[in-house]
Design an enzyme around this catalytic site. Structure first.
Site, PDB file in Angstrom:
ATOM      1  N   HIS A  19      27.278  37.221  90.926  1.00  0.00           N
ATOM      2  CA  HIS A  19      25.879  37.440  90.546  1.00  0.00           C
ATOM      3  C   HIS A  19      25.851  37.894  89.094  1.00  0.00           C
ATOM      4  O   HIS A  19      26.272  39.001  88.765  1.00  0.00           O
ATOM      5  CB  HIS A  19      25.285  38.501  91.467  1.00  0.00           C
TER       6      HIS A  19
ATOM      7  N   CYS B  24      16.930  40.807  88.228  1.00  0.00           N
ATOM      8  CA  CYS B  24      17.681  39.683  88.782  1.00  0.00           C
ATOM      9  C   CYS B  24      16.887  38.381  88.773  1.00  0.00           C
ATOM     10  O   CYS B  24      17.474  37.297  88.775  1.00  0.00           O
ATOM     11  CB  CYS B  24      18.122  39.991  90.212  1.00  0.00           C
TER      12      CYS B  24
END
Length: 413
Positions: A364, A102
């Site tokens: 996301h 991420c």
């Protein structure tokens, strides 16, 4: 302009005059995985963003030194090179793809800043891209010739006899972090609702217009984010059941959703032939520093707080000195546990944290999310005073956190 903001010290500059500058930033709309951009592979998401950035005032594409791109769930290969070629950039321009899950997009921007700082080139394109919708199915070869399909890569070892799984899914880790930090369900839901309402207000006011690059999907041009929900309210959020643990507080309503998207910035070495800062006539972000640290993988959501605490301490600062924060909202409980740990009080949180919403509303896009944060900081810098400090934060799988600090630079008259 929201406030109050910390007053910059006019006599003190954390970023030296020769610090690399982030002078332009663009992103695609973020679309829920499986929806508007479901048929667009990662390099096709990123290519129009790179094209838009190379049109920045004062930039000669011949001065670009490299393209640095983060990606987490793709099929391997060099996404940066592929996207650069697809964007029509010069064939001699290389590309490098980084994977810190991420945190990949933010780490790509940091790497580009450090390359510019080290004198490796005049200008760099840096960011991240993720097409969760088109990510390949993963499988391991078995001795008998079969294939063992799996959902995600392993991020930490799991040892026999451990009381807790050594490599939990992010939702389970978020539940642990929220429980141990004492972040109540009601507070998590309220933070999620805040994100949606701020994102809707930002879109309505045109706050995203200058950073968005339209992308053609299977159903036509996609020009806006499709995640924020106008009908969401506290009563609806309260109806969501616990998603990861019986009796838990983390739900689908206060967790982010998977998104497809890409984002990138233009980083220039100050004092070189590339000076888009003057030509562009807008504020830029001077790179101050960054750090990535590791924490217990079972509490991976705390990585951002550890990274920010370390970075600010090294610079003799604390969180109250920061005027703008973009923190990837993977889970409301995780974000609030981190801001509590950093000492960000309710008033400052409202004034400086994700003031146009975040991933709880926008989604996301894994390897792109950290780059989205920098694009957002650059947009917010346009209404901040010269010398204001801006912080990008993200936690990553495996128990990692990255924090990057920038300082606003306004054009000289």
């Amino acid at each position: 302009m929201r406030g109050p903001f910390p007053e910059p010290d006019a006599g003190r500059r954390l970023a030296p005059d020769g610090a690399p500058l982030v002078v332009a930033g663009r992103r695609t709309p973020l679309a829920r995985a499986g929806t508007l951009l479901a048929d667009v592979p990662a390099h096709r998401l990123l290519a129009p963003v790179l094209e838009a950035l190379t049109a920045a005032p004062g930039l000669d594409p011949g001065r670009l030194a490299d393209v640095v791109v983060g990606n987490a769930a793709g099929g391997g290969g060099n996404l940066a090179r592929l996207a650069a070629l697809d964007a029509g950039l010069p064939e001699w321009l290389p590309g490098i793809t980084v994977d810190r899950q991420c945190g990949s997009g933010l780490d790509a921007v940091v790497l580009a800043c450090r390359l510019a700082q080290a004198g490796a080139g005049d200008a760099f394109l840096a960011g991240g891209a993720e097409s969760i919708s088109t990510a390949p199915v993963r499988g391991r070869r078995l001795p008998d010739g079969g294939v063992d399909f799996y959902h995600r890569a392993q991020h930490a070892p799991t040892r026999d006899g451990e009381a807790e799984p050594g490599d939990p899914d992010m939702g389970f880790a978020a539940e642990t972090v929220a429980r141990e930090a004492g972040v109540a369900r009601e507070r998590q839901d309220a933070f999620a609702l805040r994100s949606h309402r701020l994102a809707l207000a930002a879109a309505s006011s045109g706050a995203f217009d200058g950073e968005l690059v339209p992308v053609r999907g299977g159903g036509g041009w996609v020009r806006a984010d499709n995640g924020p929900r106008a009908r969401l309210d506290a009563r609806l959020l309260a109806r969501f059941p616990a998603a990861f643990a019986a009796g838990g507080t983390v739900t689908a309503g206060n967790s982010c959703f998977d998104a497809d998207g890409a984002a990138a910035v233009l980083v220039v070495a100050r004092g070189t032939a590339v000076d888009c800062h003057r030509a562009g006539g807008s504020a830029s972000l001077a790179f101050v520093g960054a750090t990535t640290v590791g924490v217990d993988p079972r509490r991976l959501g705390l990585g951002a707080a550890a990274a920010a605490g370390s970075l600010l301490s090294d610079l003799g600062l604390d969180i109250q000195d920061v005027a703008a924060i973009e923190f990837n909202e993977a889970f409301a409980g995780q974000v609030l546990a981190c801001t509590d740990r950093l000492g960000l009080g309710p008033t400052q949180l409202e004034a400086v944290l994700n003031t146009d919403g975040g991933a709880l509303a926008l989604g996301h896009a894994y390897g792109a999310s950290g780059a989205v944060s920098v694009v957002r900081l650059l947009a917010r810098a346009q209404s901040l005073p010269d010398g204001a400090l801006c912080l990008a934060l993200i936690s990553s799988a495996g128990g990692l956190g990255t924090a990057a600090l920038f300082e606003t630079r306004t054009p000289r008259g």
